[in-house]
Design a protein around this motif. Structure first.
Motif, PDB file in Angstrom:
ATOM      1  N   UNK A   1       8.474  15.317  -5.024  1.00 41.14           N
ATOM      2  CA  UNK A   1       7.988  15.762  -6.063  1.00 41.14           C
ATOM      3  C   UNK A   1       6.504  15.320  -6.372  1.00 41.14           C
ATOM      4  N   UNK A   2       6.786  14.344  -6.811  1.00 45.17           N
ATOM      5  CA  UNK A   2       5.172  13.204  -7.381  1.00 45.17           C
ATOM      6  C   UNK A   2       5.045  12.668  -5.581  1.00 45.17           C
ATOM      7  N   UNK A   3       6.159  12.249  -4.803  1.00 47.24           N
ATOM      8  CA  UNK A   3       5.639  11.789  -3.650  1.00 47.24           C
ATOM      9  C   UNK A   3       5.016  12.659  -2.460  1.00 47.24           C
ATOM     10  N   UNK A   4       5.678  13.851  -2.711  1.00 50.53           N
ATOM     11  CA  UNK A   4       5.014  14.698  -1.738  1.00 50.53           C
ATOM     12  C   UNK A   4       3.031  15.023  -2.256  1.00 50.53           C
ATOM     13  N   UNK A   5       3.239  15.267  -4.421  1.00 46.31           N
ATOM     14  CA  UNK A   5       1.340  15.246  -4.610  1.00 46.31           C
ATOM     15  C   UNK A   5       0.821  14.206  -4.208  1.00 46.31           C
ATOM     16  N   UNK A   6       1.119  12.874  -4.557  1.00 43.52           N
ATOM     17  CA  UNK A   6       0.749  11.753  -3.758  1.00 43.52           C
ATOM     18  C   UNK A   6       0.449  11.250  -2.502  1.00 43.52           C
ATOM     19  N   UNK A   7       1.064  12.304  -2.115  1.00 42.40           N
ATOM     20  CA  UNK A   7       0.918  11.257  -0.664  1.00 42.40           C
ATOM     21  C   UNK A   7      -0.248  12.414   0.159  1.00 42.40           C
ATOM     22  N   UNK A   8       0.194  13.432  -0.580  1.00 43.23           N
ATOM     23  CA  UNK A   8      -1.397  15.166   0.161  1.00 43.23           C
ATOM     24  C   UNK A   8      -2.722  14.567  -0.559  1.00 43.23           C
ATOM     25  N   UNK A   9      -2.661  14.173  -1.774  1.00 45.51           N
ATOM     26  CA  UNK A   9      -3.590  13.613  -2.087  1.00 45.51           C
ATOM     27  C   UNK A   9      -4.193  12.070  -1.651  1.00 45.51           C
TER      28      UNK A   9
ATOM     29  N   UNK B   1      -7.761  12.192   1.278  1.00 41.28           N
ATOM     30  CA  UNK B   1      -8.593  11.090  -0.392  1.00 41.28           C
ATOM     31  C   UNK B   1      -9.635  10.537   0.745  1.00 41.28           C
ATOM     32  N   UNK B   2     -10.187   9.617   0.291  1.00 37.18           N
ATOM     33  CA  UNK B   2     -11.712   8.747   0.740  1.00 37.18           C
ATOM     34  C   UNK B   2      -9.917   7.581   1.364  1.00 37.18           C
ATOM     35  N   UNK B   3     -11.707   6.939   1.818  1.00 35.19           N
ATOM     36  CA  UNK B   3     -11.484   5.801   3.043  1.00 35.19           C
ATOM     37  C   UNK B   3      -9.972   4.395   1.621  1.00 35.19           C
ATOM     38  N   UNK B   4     -10.439   4.712   0.530  1.00 33.39           N
ATOM     39  CA  UNK B   4      -9.626   4.137  -0.233  1.00 33.39           C
ATOM     40  C   UNK B   4      -8.504   3.848  -0.626  1.00 33.39           C
ATOM     41  N   UNK B   5      -7.444   5.381  -0.069  1.00 26.61           N
ATOM     42  CA  UNK B   5      -6.610   5.709  -0.088  1.00 26.61           C
ATOM     43  C   UNK B   5      -5.719   4.967  -0.293  1.00 26.61           C
ATOM     44  N   UNK B   6      -4.404   5.419   0.093  1.00 30.87           N
ATOM     45  CA  UNK B   6      -2.851   3.843   0.070  1.00 30.87           C
ATOM     46  C   UNK B   6      -3.120   4.295   1.837  1.00 30.87           C
ATOM     47  N   UNK B   7      -2.423   5.702   2.107  1.00 26.19           N
ATOM     48  CA  UNK B   7      -2.592   5.661   3.539  1.00 26.19           C
ATOM     49  C   UNK B   7      -3.202   5.044   4.404  1.00 26.19           C
ATOM     50  N   UNK B   8      -5.237   5.739   4.416  1.00 26.90           N
ATOM     51  CA  UNK B   8      -6.320   5.433   4.359  1.00 26.90           C
ATOM     52  C   UNK B   8      -5.858   3.504   4.650  1.00 26.90           C
ATOM     53  N   UNK B   9      -5.859   2.443   4.355  1.00 33.45           N
ATOM     54  CA  UNK B   9      -5.676   1.390   4.480  1.00 33.45           C
ATOM     55  C   UNK B   9      -4.528   1.115   4.921  1.00 33.45           C
ATOM     56  N   UNK B  10      -3.248   2.019   5.289  1.00 31.07           N
ATOM     57  CA  UNK B  10      -1.950   1.597   5.875  1.00 31.07           C
ATOM     58  C   UNK B  10      -2.415   2.146   7.060  1.00 31.07           C
ATOM     59  N   UNK B  11      -3.041   2.857   6.986  1.00 26.28           N
ATOM     60  CA  UNK B  11      -3.079   3.913   8.652  1.00 26.28           C
ATOM     61  C   UNK B  11      -2.805   5.540   8.502  1.00 26.28           C
ATOM     62  N   UNK B  12      -3.035   6.259   8.112  1.00 20.34           N
ATOM     63  CA  UNK B  12      -2.644   7.188   7.743  1.00 20.34           C
ATOM     64  C   UNK B  12      -1.253   7.851   9.020  1.00 20.34           C
ATOM     65  N   UNK B  13      -1.539   7.681  10.299  1.00 22.02           N
ATOM     66  CA  UNK B  13      -0.375   7.730  11.201  1.00 22.02           C
ATOM     67  C   UNK B  13       0.655   7.075  11.090  1.00 22.02           C
ATOM     68  N   UNK B  14       0.122   5.332  11.506  1.00 17.67           N
ATOM     69  CA  UNK B  14       1.265   4.327  10.943  1.00 17.67           C
ATOM     70  C   UNK B  14       1.644   5.181   9.563  1.00 17.67           C
ATOM     71  N   UNK B  15       1.432   5.585   8.496  1.00 18.85           N
ATOM     72  CA  UNK B  15       1.976   6.465   7.347  1.00 18.85           C
ATOM     73  C   UNK B  15       3.162   7.364   7.701  1.00 18.85           C
TER      74      UNK B  15
ATOM     75  N   UNK C   1       0.781  -0.977   0.340  1.00 20.94           N
ATOM     76  CA  UNK C   1       0.285  -0.069  -0.142  1.00 20.94           C
ATOM     77  C   UNK C   1       0.396   0.975   0.255  1.00 20.94           C
ATOM     78  N   UNK C   2       1.737   1.097   0.559  1.00 19.82           N
ATOM     79  CA  UNK C   2       2.803   2.466   1.015  1.00 19.82           C
ATOM     80  C   UNK C   2       3.984   2.489  -0.107  1.00 19.82           C
ATOM     81  N   UNK C   3       3.840   1.199  -0.718  1.00 18.47           N
ATOM     82  CA  UNK C   3       5.435   1.163  -1.998  1.00 18.47           C
ATOM     83  C   UNK C   3       6.013   2.716  -2.474  1.00 18.47           C
ATOM     84  N   UNK C   4       5.123   3.091  -2.589  1.00 19.63           N
ATOM     85  CA  UNK C   4       5.309   4.699  -4.083  1.00 19.63           C
ATOM     86  C   UNK C   4       6.114   5.354  -3.585  1.00 19.63           C
ATOM     87  N   UNK C   5       5.575   6.123  -2.075  1.00 21.33           N
ATOM     88  CA  UNK C   5       5.582   6.815  -1.131  1.00 21.33           C
ATOM     89  C   UNK C   5       6.688   6.636  -0.146  1.00 21.33           C
TER      90      UNK C   5
END
Length: 203
Positions: free
Chosen positions: A157-165, A169-183, A116-120
């Protein structure tokens, strides 16, 4: 065939490794930052200005979040970690029919936070260029230096853009799946460690 291995890895990554790793990162954060700075300074000592030219070329381009290449690279990074954790039926779709989703990486046999977090934290393009230093004659390193600067700027740059989105984002976002605090805990130190290793490797 891969199901038992995949499920075992998911259990270890999600239950045995996840929070102990987060705690370790918090505890060793000053050491991780020091390691990165030492590696970066070592890299700078042996670097020419062409590296910064590559970074400037990317930063001057109008690279938008909706870019299809960014979507493909993002989903490819998910797919790489799917492969590493023995997932089956891995598929990339950069034209997802799902509303609000630029692309998807689908797979079977469960999931884990590494996927889930690999791209970041995993700079796919930068690592590809780093490996090219082993294959190309040294007289062409100037070209790789340009590409290295470009891909590092691209990742940051893209990592920051993707992380912000993802965070917004929704509950289906990558960081939501992994846990935003953990991410938010693990993404910065993972970036520092990986880029530190890259800088040492190509110094």
């Amino acid at each position: 065939m891969n199901l038992p291995i995949s499920r075992t890895l998911d259990f270890a990554i999600n239950n045995l490794l996840k929070w102990p790793l987060a705690v370790a990162f918090i505890y060793f954060y000053p050491s991780i930052v020091a390691f990165f700075l030492q590696a970066f300074l070592l890299h700078i000592e042996n670097l020419n200005l062409i590296f910064f030219l590559g970074a400037a070329i990317f930063l001057l381009t109008n690279f938008k979040y909706e870019n299809k290449f960014l979507t493909f690279e993002h989903e490819l990074t998910h797919a790489i970690f799917c492969f590493f954790t023995f997932k089956d039926d891995i598929r990339i779709d950069i034209n997802s029919p799902k509303e609000g989703v630029a692309g998807t990486c689908s797979y079977k046999n469960g999931t884990n936070w590494l996927i889930q977090l690999a791209p970041y934290f995993f700079p796919t393009l930068t690592l590809f260029i780093a490996l090219m230093y082993l294959l190309i004659d040294a007289k062409y390193y100037f070209f790789l230096d340009i590409c290295m600067g470009y891909t590092i700027a691209y990742h940051l740059k893209t990592n920051l853009m993707e992380l912000i989105v993802s965070i917004q984002g929704s509950r289906d976002s990558d960081t939501q799946k992994a846990g935003r605090f953990f991410s938010l805990i693990v993404i910065p130190p993972l970036n520092l460690i990986i880029f530190g290793l890259i800088f040492i490797y190509i110094a």
